[in-house]
Motif scaffolding. Structure first.
Motif: not given
Length: 146
Positions: A84-95, A122-125
């Motif tokens: 459902l995130t559609s690949g947007e702001a993926m850093e917010a979905w790290e958890p 890749t979003v929280a290196p």
């Protein structure tokens, strides 16, 4: 108690913003925080009925399932949240990536777990928790020569 104050504020918000799923979502998260899983599940399901496209409701339902030791169900919810995130702001979905990886590790599906820990990186290196979880998973696989 701050939990009681938060719940009172969310109940007020529910009355003031009829039709909004956000206060119900917040009440579910608060019940999750206090480990009242059955109440958390009820509020989150109500939030999903009102807004079935909010990925956060699916993430939180995944947490409820995970805490209930329903790792397969948790994975379904986490995958739905990511879809459902559609690949947007993926850093917010790290958890969500990390939690999904944990569900695979708990089920002994180490290759899938590694895949999602690596996606989280890749979003929280610079996340030490991800590296620790990844190392633990490699250890469980018997892959000690990295």
């Amino acid at each position: 108690d701050e939990s009681d104050q938060a719940m009172a504020a969310y109940r007020t918000a529910t009355r003031l913003f009829r039709g909004s799923h956000v206060p119900l979502l917040c009440m579910g998260i608060e019940h999750l925080r206090t480990n009242t899983l059955s109440s958390a599940r009820q509020f989150l399901q109500q939030a999903q009925l009102i807004c079935p496209t909010d990925p956060l409701t699916y993430h939180e339902m995944g947490v409820v399932a995970y805490k209930s030791r329903d790792y397969e169900g948790a994975a379904v919810y986490f995958h739905k949240a990511l879809k459902l995130t559609s690949g947007e702001a993926m850093e917010a979905w790290e958890p969500t990536f990390i939690n999904l990886a944990h569900t695979y590790r708990k089920r002994g599906m180490f290759e899938e777990a590694v895949k999602f820990y690596e996606k989280a990186l890749t979003v929280a290196p610079k996340s030490p928790m991800i590296y620790t979880s990844l190392g633990f998973t490699h250890h469980l696989r018997g892959n000690l020569d990295l």
